[in-house]
Write an enzyme that holds these catalytic residues in place. Structure first.
Site, PDB file in Angstrom:
ATOM      1  N   ASP A  27       0.832  -1.204   0.000  1.00 53.68           N
ATOM      2  CA  ASP A  27       0.000   0.000   0.000  1.00 53.68           C
ATOM      3  C   ASP A  27       0.869   1.258   0.000  1.00 53.68           C
ATOM      4  O   ASP A  27       1.975   1.252   0.522  1.00 53.68           O
ATOM      5  CB  ASP A  27      -0.911  -0.026   1.242  1.00 53.68           C
ATOM      6  CG  ASP A  27      -2.085   0.924   1.115  1.00 53.68           C
ATOM      7  OD1 ASP A  27      -2.292   1.481   0.028  1.00 53.68           O
ATOM      8  OD2 ASP A  27      -2.793   1.107   2.116  1.00 53.68           O
ATOM      9  N   HIS A  44       2.923   3.264  -8.864  1.00 58.30           N
ATOM     10  CA  HIS A  44       2.746   1.830  -9.109  1.00 58.30           C
ATOM     11  C   HIS A  44       3.971   1.257  -9.832  1.00 58.30           C
ATOM     12  O   HIS A  44       4.405   0.142  -9.549  1.00 58.30           O
ATOM     13  CB  HIS A  44       1.486   1.582  -9.944  1.00 58.30           C
ATOM     14  CG  HIS A  44       0.207   1.942  -9.224  1.00 58.30           C
ATOM     15  ND1 HIS A  44      -0.019   1.588  -7.914  1.00 58.30           N
ATOM     16  CD2 HIS A  44      -0.898   2.626  -9.625  1.00 58.30           C
ATOM     17  CE1 HIS A  44      -1.218   2.043  -7.544  1.00 58.30           C
ATOM     18  NE2 HIS A  44      -1.763   2.675  -8.566  1.00 58.30           N
ATOM     19  N   LEU A 138      11.471 -20.437  -4.500  1.00 54.26           N
ATOM     20  CA  LEU A 138      10.549 -19.440  -3.954  1.00 54.26           C
ATOM     21  C   LEU A 138       9.195 -19.610  -4.623  1.00 54.26           C
ATOM     22  O   LEU A 138       9.110 -19.695  -5.853  1.00 54.26           O
ATOM     23  CB  LEU A 138      11.077 -18.016  -4.238  1.00 54.26           C
ATOM     24  CG  LEU A 138      10.094 -16.885  -3.901  1.00 54.26           C
ATOM     25  CD1 LEU A 138       9.851 -16.797  -2.400  1.00 54.26           C
ATOM     26  CD2 LEU A 138      10.611 -15.539  -4.422  1.00 54.26           C
TER      27      LEU A 138
HETATM   28  C1  FPP Z   1      -1.810   0.171  -3.326  1.00 50.81           C
HETATM   29  O1  FPP Z   1      -1.367   1.510  -3.324  1.00 50.81           O
HETATM   30  C2  FPP Z   1      -1.226  -0.549  -4.418  1.00 50.81           C
HETATM   31  C3  FPP Z   1      -1.907  -1.144  -5.431  1.00 50.81           C
HETATM   32  C4  FPP Z   1      -3.375  -1.089  -5.549  1.00 50.81           C
HETATM   33  C5  FPP Z   1      -1.207  -1.821  -6.522  1.00 50.81           C
HETATM   34  C6  FPP Z   1      -0.048  -2.687  -6.169  1.00 50.81           C
HETATM   35  C7  FPP Z   1       0.611  -3.014  -7.419  1.00 50.81           C
HETATM   36  C8  FPP Z   1       1.927  -2.940  -7.652  1.00 50.81           C
HETATM   37  C9  FPP Z   1       2.954  -2.659  -6.630  1.00 50.81           C
HETATM   38  C10 FPP Z   1       2.316  -3.133  -9.070  1.00 50.81           C
HETATM   39  C11 FPP Z   1       3.184  -4.221  -9.400  1.00 50.81           C
HETATM   40  C12 FPP Z   1       2.841  -5.555  -8.867  1.00 50.81           C
HETATM   41  C13 FPP Z   1       3.445  -6.669  -9.319  1.00 50.81           C
HETATM   42  C14 FPP Z   1       3.139  -7.961  -8.693  1.00 50.81           C
HETATM   43  C15 FPP Z   1       4.410  -6.627 -10.423  1.00 50.81           C
HETATM   44  P1  FPP Z   1      -2.460   2.662  -3.450  1.00 50.81           P
HETATM   45  O2  FPP Z   1      -2.559   3.010  -4.889  1.00 50.81           O
HETATM   46  O3  FPP Z   1      -3.732   2.243  -2.811  1.00 50.81           O
HETATM   47  O4  FPP Z   1      -1.770   3.800  -2.651  1.00 50.81           O
HETATM   48  P2  FPP Z   1      -2.492   4.957  -1.830  1.00 50.81           P
HETATM   49  O5  FPP Z   1      -3.223   4.286  -0.694  1.00 50.81           O
HETATM   50  O6  FPP Z   1      -1.338   5.798  -1.353  1.00 50.81           O
HETATM   51  O7  FPP Z   1      -3.397   5.669  -2.780  1.00 50.81           O
END
Ligand code: FPP
Length: 249
Positions: A27, A44, A138
């Site tokens: 997050d 992201h 893994l």
């Molecule tokens: C939450 O941050 C994150 C996500 C919804 C996406 C997670 C995805 C990745 C890290 C991309 C790559 C993944 C892989 C497996 C290659 P948020 O957008 O909710 O952040 P915020 O709460 O600060 O808005």
């Protein structure tokens, strides 16, 4: 249905952090980008780089199973641009990392309802799962269109169907039977669930599986989450005592 009768694998516990199953709610990407005045997708993308680093670090950290929450059943509510951006990031990760994952002993699988995903992404997911299915160093599981309640609902449907056709005797059902109908049927339960960015919610992640897991809520935003942060969390985790509802020995 992915039902099988095999016993669920259990992690090896032969040293500090050895064979752990760590699950991560990644997050804070959006806030990381916003703090810099950048579009959310940049966060992201940076988060994707952290995934690559962490996967590489897992063997030396003693993590045998790593489960990452990449896209939840609730994330469809985000803007079309962000949803498409995340989907394209996931496709690019699979394509760009395939050779390395295969060479470095990583078995990649996905959990979640993939039927709602674009057919080309579904195909890519099936392809990388087959490409890496002989790997055992893994076990990386990526949750896409995953929600714990949705998973339990789909499992319940499959269970009900098997009862209706006489394949399953309701009186013979145990907790293990339910575990085997879940998307995670090939995984041990997580030892540790980490959520980054200071939020202290479970957000529908591994609801059944994390019944006895330890939780760590780290203030670090995911794009800043280095392997060293995970190493420090694991050191602290090693000092906790897990009693599974029992009493201290
Ligand atoms: C939450 O941050 C994150 C996500 C919804 C996406 C997670 C995805 C990745 C890290 C991309 C790559 C993944 C892989 C497996 C290659 P948020 O957008 O909710 O952040 P915020 O709460 O600060 O808005």
């Amino acid at each position: 249905m992915m039902f099988d009768n095999a016993a669920k694998p259990q992690p090896e516990r032969s040293g500090p952090g050895a064979g752990l199953h760590v699950a991560v709610i990644m997050d804070g990407n959006g806030r990381w980008a916003a703090n810099r005045g950048w579009p959310r997708l940049v966060g992201h993308r940076k988060g994707g780089e952290r995934v690559r680093e962490l996967v590489e670090a897992c063997p030396r950290l003693g993590i045998r199973y790593l489960t990452l929450y990449a896209f939840s059943t609730e994330n469809w509510k985000r803007s079309n641009e962000e949803v498409l951006g995340l989907m394209s990031l996931l496709s690019r990760y699979i394509r760009a990392e395939a050779k390395r994952l295969k060479r470095e002993g990583v078995r990649l699988r996905f959990i979640g309802d993939r039927t709602r995903l674009a057919p080309d992404l579904q195909e890519l997911m099936g392809w990388i799962e087959a490409e890496t299915d002989a790997n055992d160093l893994l076990h990386l599981s990526v949750a896409i269109n995953y929600g714990g309640r949705d998973e339990i609902t789909r499992a319940s449907r499959a269970l009900a169907r098997d009862v209706a056709t006489g394949k399953l005797d309701p009186d013979a059902m145990t907790q293990d039977t339910i575990s085997r109908y879940l998307d995670t049927h090939f995984l041990p339960d997580p030892d540790l669930v980490v959520r980054t960015s200071g939020e202290t919610r479970v957000s529908n992640f591994l609801l059944w599986q994390a019944a006895y897991s330890e939780y760590v809520f780290s203030p670090v935003l995911w794009p800043d989450f280095t392997p060293q942060v995970m190493a420090d969390i694991l050191t602290a985790f090693g000092q906790r005592e897990r009693r599974f509802g029992g009493v201290s020995s």
